[in-house]
Design an enzyme around this catalytic site. Structure first.
Site: not given
Ligand code: PLP
Length: 378
Positions: A199
Protein backbone atom coordinates in the site's frame (compact mmCIF):
# COMPACT_ATOMS: atom_id res chain seq x y z
CA UNK A 1 19.23 -4.88 -26.41
CA UNK A 2 22.13 -4.57 -24.01
CA UNK A 3 22.25 -6.10 -20.54
CA UNK A 4 21.31 -2.89 -18.79
CA UNK A 5 18.01 -2.35 -20.57
CA UNK A 6 17.12 -6.00 -19.92
CA UNK A 7 17.54 -5.78 -16.14
CA UNK A 8 14.20 -6.75 -14.60
CA UNK A 9 12.22 -3.94 -13.00
CA UNK A 10 10.54 -4.62 -9.65
CA UNK A 11 6.79 -4.22 -9.16
CA UNK A 12 7.56 -3.30 -5.57
CA UNK A 13 11.14 -2.84 -4.32
CA UNK A 14 11.25 -3.11 -0.54
CA UNK A 15 15.03 -3.59 -0.47
CA UNK A 16 15.64 -0.33 -2.36
CA UNK A 17 13.06 1.33 -0.14
CA UNK A 18 14.97 0.32 3.02
CA UNK A 19 18.15 1.71 1.53
CA UNK A 20 16.46 5.01 0.76
CA UNK A 21 14.98 5.28 4.27
CA UNK A 22 18.51 4.86 5.64
CA UNK A 23 19.53 4.54 9.30
CA UNK A 24 16.36 6.31 10.59
CA UNK A 25 14.39 3.11 9.99
CA UNK A 26 16.87 0.95 11.95
CA UNK A 27 16.97 3.46 14.79
CA UNK A 28 13.19 3.31 15.13
CA UNK A 29 13.13 -0.49 15.13
CA UNK A 30 16.14 -0.76 17.46
CA UNK A 31 14.34 1.50 19.94
CA UNK A 32 11.57 -1.09 20.17
CA UNK A 33 14.09 -3.88 20.78
CA UNK A 34 15.59 -1.72 23.53
CA UNK A 35 12.35 -1.00 25.42
CA UNK A 36 10.80 -4.42 24.62
CA UNK A 37 7.18 -3.22 24.72
CA UNK A 38 6.39 -5.25 21.63
CA UNK A 39 2.63 -5.12 22.20
CA UNK A 40 1.05 -1.66 22.53
CA UNK A 41 4.38 0.08 22.95
CA UNK A 42 4.74 3.89 22.80
CA UNK A 43 5.26 3.86 19.02
CA UNK A 44 1.65 2.73 18.54
CA UNK A 45 0.26 5.81 20.30
CA UNK A 46 2.76 8.06 18.54
CA UNK A 47 1.76 6.70 15.14
CA UNK A 48 -1.96 7.04 15.96
CA UNK A 49 -1.37 10.70 16.76
CA UNK A 50 0.66 11.29 13.58
CA UNK A 51 -2.01 9.67 11.39
CA UNK A 52 -4.82 11.63 13.03
CA UNK A 53 -2.81 14.85 12.61
CA UNK A 54 -2.13 14.06 8.94
CA UNK A 55 -5.81 14.27 8.06
CA UNK A 56 -7.19 16.29 10.95
CA UNK A 57 -9.21 13.39 12.39
CA UNK A 58 -10.00 13.54 16.11
CA UNK A 59 -8.91 9.99 16.79
CA UNK A 60 -7.00 7.07 15.35
CA UNK A 61 -6.89 3.48 16.55
CA UNK A 62 -4.03 1.28 15.32
CA UNK A 63 -5.11 -2.27 14.48
CA UNK A 64 -3.67 -5.49 13.11
CA UNK A 65 -4.67 -5.10 9.43
CA UNK A 66 -6.95 -3.31 7.03
CA UNK A 67 -9.25 -6.33 7.13
CA UNK A 68 -9.43 -6.31 10.93
CA UNK A 69 -10.07 -2.56 10.79
CA UNK A 70 -13.15 -3.23 8.65
CA UNK A 71 -14.24 -5.99 11.00
CA UNK A 72 -13.87 -3.89 14.14
CA UNK A 73 -15.87 -1.03 12.60
CA UNK A 74 -18.66 -3.37 11.52
CA UNK A 75 -18.67 -5.18 14.88
CA UNK A 76 -19.06 -1.80 16.59
CA UNK A 77 -22.22 -1.19 14.53
CA UNK A 78 -23.54 -4.68 15.39
CA UNK A 79 -23.70 -5.59 11.74
CA UNK A 80 -24.63 -9.26 11.39
CA UNK A 81 -27.21 -11.77 10.29
CA UNK A 82 -29.97 -10.36 8.11
CA UNK A 83 -28.09 -7.13 7.37
CA UNK A 84 -27.15 -5.87 3.92
CA UNK A 85 -23.82 -4.10 3.41
CA UNK A 86 -23.48 -2.28 0.08
CA UNK A 87 -20.04 -2.27 -1.51
CA UNK A 88 -18.43 -2.11 -4.95
CA UNK A 89 -17.98 -5.38 -6.87
CA UNK A 90 -14.66 -4.13 -8.20
CA UNK A 91 -12.43 -4.09 -5.10
CA UNK A 92 -10.14 -6.28 -3.02
CA UNK A 93 -11.73 -9.36 -1.48
CA UNK A 94 -11.47 -8.11 2.12
CA UNK A 95 -14.21 -5.51 1.62
CA UNK A 96 -16.77 -8.28 0.96
CA UNK A 97 -15.25 -10.91 3.22
CA UNK A 98 -15.81 -9.02 6.44
CA UNK A 99 -19.62 -8.66 6.25
CA UNK A 100 -19.82 -12.39 5.46
CA UNK A 101 -17.60 -13.32 8.41
CA UNK A 102 -20.02 -11.37 10.61
CA UNK A 103 -23.03 -13.17 9.10
CA UNK A 104 -24.19 -10.18 7.05
CA UNK A 105 -24.71 -10.15 3.28
CA UNK A 106 -22.59 -8.08 0.90
CA UNK A 107 -24.65 -6.43 -1.84
CA UNK A 108 -22.46 -5.76 -4.85
CA UNK A 109 -22.66 -2.43 -6.65
CA UNK A 110 -21.22 -1.66 -10.06
CA UNK A 111 -18.54 0.98 -10.66
CA UNK A 112 -17.89 3.95 -12.92
CA UNK A 113 -16.22 2.88 -16.19
CA UNK A 114 -13.75 5.78 -16.13
CA UNK A 115 -12.74 6.28 -12.51
CA UNK A 116 -13.49 2.66 -11.41
CA UNK A 117 -15.14 4.06 -8.25
CA UNK A 118 -18.54 2.90 -6.94
CA UNK A 119 -21.46 4.15 -9.06
CA UNK A 120 -23.84 6.21 -6.86
CA UNK A 121 -26.83 5.73 -9.19
CA UNK A 122 -26.43 2.00 -9.15
CA UNK A 123 -26.01 2.12 -5.38
CA UNK A 124 -29.40 3.84 -5.06
CA UNK A 125 -30.96 1.20 -7.30
CA UNK A 126 -29.44 -1.63 -5.24
CA UNK A 127 -30.67 -0.16 -1.95
CA UNK A 128 -34.15 0.22 -3.42
CA UNK A 129 -34.14 -3.38 -4.68
CA UNK A 130 -33.06 -4.74 -1.28
CA UNK A 131 -35.79 -2.74 0.49
CA UNK A 132 -38.40 -3.95 -1.99
CA UNK A 133 -37.35 -7.60 -1.67
CA UNK A 134 -37.80 -7.24 2.09
CA UNK A 135 -35.42 -10.06 3.03
CA UNK A 136 -32.43 -8.07 4.28
CA UNK A 137 -32.14 -4.90 6.32
CA UNK A 138 -29.94 -2.28 4.63
CA UNK A 139 -27.38 -1.23 7.27
CA UNK A 140 -24.18 0.15 5.78
CA UNK A 141 -22.38 1.44 2.72
CA UNK A 142 -18.67 0.79 2.28
CA UNK A 143 -17.06 3.32 -0.03
CA UNK A 144 -13.69 2.13 -1.32
CA UNK A 145 -11.06 4.64 -2.43
CA UNK A 146 -9.98 2.39 -5.26
CA UNK A 147 -6.40 2.40 -6.54
CA UNK A 148 -5.61 5.54 -4.51
CA UNK A 149 -8.35 7.86 -5.77
CA UNK A 150 -11.31 9.00 -3.66
CA UNK A 151 -14.73 7.39 -3.94
CA UNK A 152 -17.59 9.88 -4.73
CA UNK A 153 -17.88 10.87 -1.07
CA UNK A 154 -20.30 13.75 -1.39
CA UNK A 155 -22.85 11.54 -3.08
CA UNK A 156 -22.20 8.60 -0.77
CA UNK A 157 -22.79 10.82 2.27
CA UNK A 158 -26.03 12.07 0.80
CA UNK A 159 -27.28 8.55 0.07
CA UNK A 160 -26.23 7.29 3.50
CA UNK A 161 -28.09 10.16 5.14
CA UNK A 162 -31.26 9.77 3.07
CA UNK A 163 -31.31 6.02 3.56
CA UNK A 164 -30.19 6.14 7.20
CA UNK A 165 -27.19 3.87 6.59
CA UNK A 166 -23.82 3.74 8.31
CA UNK A 167 -21.04 5.01 6.05
CA UNK A 168 -17.61 3.42 6.20
CA UNK A 169 -14.59 4.45 4.12
CA UNK A 170 -12.31 1.59 3.08
CA UNK A 171 -9.24 3.77 2.48
CA UNK A 172 -6.78 0.84 2.45
CA UNK A 173 -5.38 1.97 -0.90
CA UNK A 174 -5.59 5.71 -0.55
CA UNK A 175 -4.11 7.13 2.64
CA UNK A 176 -2.19 10.21 1.45
CA UNK A 177 -4.75 11.15 -1.21
CA UNK A 178 -6.62 14.48 -1.15
CA UNK A 179 -10.17 15.44 -2.05
CA UNK A 180 -11.09 19.12 -2.46
CA UNK A 181 -7.71 20.04 -1.00
CA UNK A 182 -8.20 17.96 2.17
CA UNK A 183 -6.48 14.67 3.02
CA UNK A 184 -8.74 11.61 2.98
CA UNK A 185 -9.57 10.30 6.45
CA UNK A 186 -12.72 12.19 7.41
CA UNK A 187 -15.10 11.42 4.56
CA UNK A 188 -17.18 8.86 6.48
CA UNK A 189 -18.08 8.09 10.10
CA UNK A 190 -15.12 5.70 10.18
CA UNK A 191 -12.18 5.34 7.79
CA UNK A 192 -10.08 2.19 7.67
CA UNK A 193 -6.44 2.02 6.57
CA UNK A 194 -4.12 -0.84 5.67
CA UNK A 195 -0.35 -0.87 6.02
CA UNK A 196 0.19 -4.02 3.98
CA UNK A 197 3.67 -3.57 2.43
CA UNK A 198 2.37 -2.80 -1.08
CA UNK A 199 0.00 0.00 0.00
CA UNK A 200 1.19 3.60 -0.45
CA UNK A 201 1.94 3.81 3.29
CA UNK A 202 3.13 0.24 3.76
CA UNK A 203 4.85 -1.35 6.74
CA UNK A 204 6.99 -4.47 6.84
CA UNK A 205 4.22 -6.82 7.79
CA UNK A 206 0.49 -6.53 8.44
CA UNK A 207 -1.04 -3.47 10.06
CA UNK A 208 -3.98 -1.11 9.84
CA UNK A 209 -5.80 1.75 11.54
CA UNK A 210 -9.22 3.28 12.01
CA UNK A 211 -9.78 7.05 11.85
CA UNK A 212 -12.88 8.68 13.33
CA UNK A 213 -14.11 11.97 14.73
CA UNK A 214 -16.48 10.20 17.11
CA UNK A 215 -14.88 9.70 20.56
CA UNK A 216 -17.43 7.06 21.63
CA UNK A 217 -16.77 4.97 18.57
CA UNK A 218 -13.00 5.36 19.06
CA UNK A 219 -13.38 3.97 22.61
CA UNK A 220 -15.42 1.08 21.24
CA UNK A 221 -12.78 0.34 18.59
CA UNK A 222 -10.05 0.34 21.28
CA UNK A 223 -12.09 -2.08 23.37
CA UNK A 224 -12.86 -4.35 20.42
CA UNK A 225 -9.21 -4.57 19.31
CA UNK A 226 -8.31 -5.95 22.75
CA UNK A 227 -10.90 -8.69 23.34
CA UNK A 228 -13.67 -6.27 24.28
CA UNK A 229 -11.87 -5.16 27.42
CA UNK A 230 -13.27 -2.55 29.78
CA UNK A 231 -11.41 -0.13 32.03
CA UNK A 232 -9.17 -2.89 33.29
CA UNK A 233 -7.64 -5.71 31.31
CA UNK A 234 -9.69 -8.34 33.11
CA UNK A 235 -13.09 -6.76 32.62
CA UNK A 236 -14.65 -8.13 29.44
CA UNK A 237 -17.51 -5.93 28.27
CA UNK A 238 -18.21 -7.40 24.83
CA UNK A 239 -17.01 -9.99 22.35
CA UNK A 240 -13.94 -8.53 20.69
CA UNK A 241 -10.83 -9.82 19.02
CA UNK A 242 -7.05 -9.70 19.13
CA UNK A 243 -6.70 -6.86 16.65
CA UNK A 244 -3.81 -4.74 17.90
CA UNK A 245 -1.18 -3.02 15.77
CA UNK A 246 2.29 -4.46 16.38
CA UNK A 247 4.79 -2.01 17.96
CA UNK A 248 7.52 -2.89 15.44
CA UNK A 249 5.16 -2.10 12.56
CA UNK A 250 4.32 1.24 14.18
CA UNK A 251 8.06 2.00 14.41
CA UNK A 252 8.57 1.17 10.73
CA UNK A 253 5.60 3.33 9.75
CA UNK A 254 6.83 6.29 11.82
CA UNK A 255 10.12 6.18 9.92
CA UNK A 256 8.26 5.94 6.63
CA UNK A 257 5.86 8.80 7.41
CA UNK A 258 8.80 11.25 7.49
CA UNK A 259 9.33 10.84 3.74
CA UNK A 260 5.76 10.01 2.76
CA UNK A 261 4.95 13.38 1.17
CA UNK A 262 7.96 13.05 -1.14
CA UNK A 263 6.96 9.48 -2.00
CA UNK A 264 3.47 10.64 -2.96
CA UNK A 265 4.95 13.38 -5.13
CA UNK A 266 7.21 10.86 -6.87
CA UNK A 267 4.29 8.49 -7.51
CA UNK A 268 2.35 11.35 -9.05
CA UNK A 269 5.32 12.30 -11.21
CA UNK A 270 5.49 8.72 -12.53
CA UNK A 271 1.73 8.69 -13.19
CA UNK A 272 2.05 11.88 -15.24
CA UNK A 273 4.94 10.41 -17.21
CA UNK A 274 2.82 7.33 -17.98
CA UNK A 275 -0.12 9.52 -19.02
CA UNK A 276 2.07 11.52 -21.37
CA UNK A 277 3.75 8.45 -22.82
CA UNK A 278 0.76 6.15 -23.14
CA UNK A 279 -2.49 8.09 -23.60
CA UNK A 280 -2.43 7.60 -27.38
CA UNK A 281 -2.05 3.80 -27.23
CA UNK A 282 -4.11 2.68 -24.20
CA UNK A 283 -6.74 4.19 -21.90
CA UNK A 284 -4.88 5.88 -19.04
CA UNK A 285 -6.62 6.35 -15.66
CA UNK A 286 -9.26 9.10 -15.55
CA UNK A 287 -8.85 11.37 -12.55
CA UNK A 288 -11.53 11.92 -9.95
CA UNK A 289 -12.16 15.69 -10.15
CA UNK A 290 -10.64 17.93 -7.47
CA UNK A 291 -8.50 15.18 -6.05
CA UNK A 292 -4.92 13.99 -5.77
CA UNK A 293 -4.39 10.23 -5.94
CA UNK A 294 -2.11 8.28 -3.60
CA UNK A 295 -1.38 6.06 -6.64
CA UNK A 296 -1.55 2.67 -4.95
CA UNK A 297 -2.13 1.32 -8.44
CA UNK A 298 -1.73 2.82 -11.91
CA UNK A 299 -4.02 0.79 -14.16
CA UNK A 300 -4.37 1.08 -17.91
CA UNK A 301 -7.18 -0.40 -20.02
CA UNK A 302 -6.57 -2.16 -23.31
CA UNK A 303 -9.27 -1.79 -25.95
CA UNK A 304 -9.89 -5.46 -26.58
CA UNK A 305 -9.59 -8.15 -23.86
CA UNK A 306 -7.58 -10.25 -26.34
CA UNK A 307 -4.78 -7.66 -26.30
CA UNK A 308 -4.02 -8.06 -22.62
CA UNK A 309 -2.25 -11.41 -22.53
CA UNK A 310 0.14 -10.62 -25.40
CA UNK A 311 0.88 -7.23 -23.85
CA UNK A 312 1.66 -8.80 -20.48
CA UNK A 313 3.90 -11.36 -22.20
CA UNK A 314 5.77 -8.63 -24.11
CA UNK A 315 6.28 -6.62 -20.93
CA UNK A 316 7.60 -9.69 -19.14
CA UNK A 317 10.02 -10.34 -21.96
CA UNK A 318 11.39 -6.83 -21.53
CA UNK A 319 11.76 -7.22 -17.77
CA UNK A 320 8.64 -5.15 -16.98
CA UNK A 321 6.29 -6.66 -14.40
CA UNK A 322 2.55 -6.02 -14.53
CA UNK A 323 -0.43 -7.19 -12.49
CA UNK A 324 -4.16 -7.63 -12.85
CA UNK A 325 -6.32 -5.93 -10.23
CA UNK A 326 -8.82 -7.57 -10.38
CA UNK A 327 -9.15 -10.57 -12.66
CA UNK A 328 -12.63 -11.35 -11.36
CA UNK A 329 -15.18 -8.97 -9.87
CA UNK A 330 -16.24 -10.13 -6.42
CA UNK A 331 -19.79 -11.17 -7.36
CA UNK A 332 -18.22 -13.77 -9.70
CA UNK A 333 -15.81 -15.20 -7.13
CA UNK A 334 -16.56 -18.78 -6.05
CA UNK A 335 -16.70 -17.71 -2.40
CA UNK A 336 -19.18 -14.90 -2.99
CA UNK A 337 -21.30 -15.73 -6.02
CA UNK A 338 -23.84 -17.72 -3.99
CA UNK A 339 -24.47 -14.58 -1.94
CA UNK A 340 -25.13 -12.54 -5.08
CA UNK A 341 -28.61 -12.14 -6.57
CA UNK A 342 -27.37 -13.08 -10.04
CA UNK A 343 -27.75 -9.64 -11.59
CA UNK A 344 -25.06 -8.59 -14.03
CA UNK A 345 -22.65 -5.80 -13.13
CA UNK A 346 -21.44 -5.04 -16.66
CA UNK A 347 -18.82 -2.39 -15.92
CA UNK A 348 -17.00 -4.46 -13.27
CA UNK A 349 -17.18 -7.52 -15.52
CA UNK A 350 -15.74 -5.60 -18.47
CA UNK A 351 -12.95 -3.89 -16.47
CA UNK A 352 -11.78 -7.26 -15.15
CA UNK A 353 -11.03 -8.40 -18.71
CA UNK A 354 -9.17 -5.26 -19.88
CA UNK A 355 -7.34 -3.79 -16.90
CA UNK A 356 -3.57 -3.98 -16.32
CA UNK A 357 -1.48 -2.35 -13.60
CA UNK A 358 2.02 -0.99 -14.21
CA UNK A 359 4.67 -0.53 -11.50
CA UNK A 360 4.39 2.83 -9.72
CA UNK A 361 6.56 2.67 -6.60
CA UNK A 362 8.76 5.69 -5.71
CA UNK A 363 11.98 3.71 -6.22
CA UNK A 364 11.49 3.60 -10.00
CA UNK A 365 14.11 5.63 -11.84
CA UNK A 366 13.28 7.91 -14.79
CA UNK A 367 15.14 5.46 -17.01
CA UNK A 368 12.95 2.59 -15.80
CA UNK A 369 9.79 4.62 -16.35
CA UNK A 370 10.91 5.30 -19.94
CA UNK A 371 11.62 1.60 -20.43
CA UNK A 372 8.14 0.70 -19.17
CA UNK A 373 6.51 3.22 -21.50
CA UNK A 374 8.52 1.93 -24.46
CA UNK A 375 7.61 -1.68 -23.64
CA UNK A 376 3.88 -0.90 -23.46
CA UNK A 377 4.08 0.98 -26.76
CA UNK A 378 5.54 -2.16 -28.35
C1 PLP B 1 -5.51 -4.20 1.07
C2 PLP B 1 -6.94 -3.93 1.17
C3 PLP B 1 -7.70 -4.32 2.30
C4 PLP B 1 -7.16 -5.22 3.37
O1 PLP B 1 -6.04 -4.77 4.00
P1 PLP B 1 -5.09 -5.81 4.77
O2 PLP B 1 -4.24 -4.91 5.59
O3 PLP B 1 -4.34 -6.57 3.74
O4 PLP B 1 -5.95 -6.68 5.61
C5 PLP B 1 -9.03 -3.96 2.36
N1 PLP B 1 -9.60 -3.25 1.38
C6 PLP B 1 -8.93 -2.87 0.28
C7 PLP B 1 -9.64 -2.08 -0.76
C8 PLP B 1 -7.58 -3.21 0.13
O5 PLP B 1 -6.92 -2.86 -0.97
Amino acid sequence: MNEKTERPIAFLDLAAQQKRLGPALRERVDAVFAHCRFVMGPEVTELEQRLADWCGAKDCVGVSSGTDALQIVMMAENIGRGDAVFLPAFTYTATAEVPLVLGATPVFVDVDPNTFQIDPDHLRARIRAVREAGKLTPRAIVGVDLFGQPAPWEQLRQIAQEEDLFLLADCAQAFGADLNGKPLGREATATTLSFFPSKPLGGYGDGGAILTDDPERADLYRSLRTHGEGKTRYEVLRTGMNGRLDTIQAAVLLAKLDGFKQELARRDEIARAYDAGLADVVQVPARVPNSASAWAIYAILVKDPAEREPLQARLKERGVPSAIYYPLPLHKQPAYRDHHDGSSLPVSEDLATRILALPIHPELTDEEVSRIIAAVRG
